[in-house]
Write a protein that holds these residues in place. Structure first.
Motif: not given
Length: 427
Positions: A152-156
């Motif tokens: 999720p952090s990487w997608r952000r």
């Protein structure tokens, strides 16, 4: 600022911060010269540096510090925005950064701020044939937040990352509201002359339609008439990327103008919203292509009747599916173009590299395959090599190449043009 850079100037210190030793020290002679000029109080030293970068373009490309002729020191630089000061900046170099992200360690990709300047920088030693898209992600939070590597952090991060405004090359477009990426192309990277839009070629026509409820884009060759065929046919998976985002019609127009392929109808199929359903060696999907889509194309546009002049092309899971389509329905698909094919599939309790096994043991199909994979694709390279070896051992007509890059449309768009020319343009 003094150019060329001084011989062996001192290394520039980086801004203070915890655990800075985890991040590699910037090695660029140009930046070392900048630091020395700033330390000596030379007026406008940093402005002179930025003028130089603006004139030559970013990133900085300098001789290999280890003296190897087939490598360069590549330094990515970002100018601090006083209106949006950053505490940390990640350099996202496609696949180079992804490998460490998969390992849960983004620290090697934090850029350093040269003390006393607004210069953020990071250096990589790369081969002279490297090509990669890249972006920057600046944050004003904690170091821990900047280094979060969960999905999720990487997608952000990917949603917010920005291109390099000092890169003078054409950017790589993106979709889903994301920003475009800049492209690093070192001197010996394969040329991509077939990719760039040219004003000296006749334009084909692109049409959007639906077949059996599925969105399709058709690109017709210049002067197309349905009754003037039969035309060759290229079926491209992930059409919503190749059509409105990457403008693949320009590639076909260039190939037609240069006589590298016969008059070819291109059909782009939207698959990105249902990849797991369609692009995992799905016999129903391939049969739909063969028994519904191709007869429609033949009736409407006079293409697709001859399997020997019909190519199916895809990338990643699409590359796997292109090779599967030739295996499953060689009566309709005599040519397959697989880029960075996911030949590891599946990763469950079934045998891995399933399609490789099928090609190894089944009766040889009358098909030709063009395979390519990036040398930086640590999760795919060996699987593609094994697939190639099986094809050769079984007597298949297979063309294979490795490019120095990753899982990256910046590489794939040139490889697609080369593969189409090699498959459709062969005597």
């Amino acid at each position: 600022m003094t150019y060329p850079p001084r011989r062996n100037p001192p290394a520039p210190p980086v801004s203070a911060g915890p655990n800075r030793s985890e991040v590699p020290t910037v090695r660029s002679p140009l930046l070392r010269t900048l630091f020395e000029d700033v330390r000596e109080g030379k007026p406008d030293a940093e402005e002179a540096f930025w003028r130089y970068v603006s004139e030559t373009g970013a990133p900085l490309v300098e001789p290999d510090p280890e003296g190897e002729a087939d490598h360069r020191l590549v330094t990515f630089v970002r100018r601090e925005d006083p209106a949006r000061p950053a505490t940390h900046v990640l350099a996202l170099v496609h696949t180079v950064t992804d490998k460490d992200r998969h390992a849960g360690d983004l620290a090697p990709h934090l850029m350093e701020r040269v003390e006393g300047t607004g210069v953020w920088a990071i250096s990589h030693r790369l081969r002279t044939d490297h090509r990669a898209s890249y972006q920057f992600h600046a944050t004003c939070g904690t170091r821990e937040d900047a280094l979060r590597a969960d999905r999720p952090s990487w997608r952000r991060v990917l949603d917010q990352a920005e291109p390099d405004p000092l890169n003078t090359g054409a950017p790589l477009p993106s979709r889903d509201g994301r920003n475009p990426a800049s492209v690093l192309e070192l001197p010996e990277a394969p040329d991509q002359l077939r990719v760039r839009r040219r004003e000296d070629v006749d334009r084909g026509e692109s049409l959007d339609t639906e077949v059996d409820g599925r969105r399709i884009t058709v690109h017709l060759p210049p002067g197309h008439r349905p009754d003037a065929g039969p035309y060759a046919l290229a079926v491209l998976l992930d059409g919503e990327m190749w059509g409105p985002v990457l403008g693949v019609g320009d590639i076909f127009d260039n190939l037609h103008a240069d006589g590298e392929i016969p008059s070819t109808v291109a059909v782009l199929i939207d698959t990105m919203g249902r990849r797991m359903e369609d692009l995992a060696c799905s016999a129903p999907f391939v049969d739909w292509l063969a028994d519904t889509l191709l007869p429609w194309v033949e009736q409407e546009y006079g293409a697709g009747a001859d399997a020997a002049r019909t190519v199916v092309a895809g990338q990643s899971a699409g590359g796997l599916t292109a090779a599967f389509a030739a295996f499953q329905r060689p009566d309709r698909f005599g040519l397959a173009l697989s880029q960075s094919g996911s030949f590891w599939w599946p990763d469950d309790d079934r045998d891995g590299e399933w399609l490789t096994g099928r090609y190894a043991w089944a009766e040889r199909r009358p098909v030709t395959l063009h395979l390519e994979v990036g040398r930086q694709e640590w999760m795919l390279l060996e699987e593609n090599r094994r697939f190639r070896n099986i094809l050769r051992a079984r007597g298949y007509d297979v063309r294979y190449r490795e490019f120095n890059g990753g899982h990256d449309y910046a590489c794939w768009r040139g490889g697609l043009a080369d593969g189409l020319a090699g498959l459709l343009g062969r005597p």
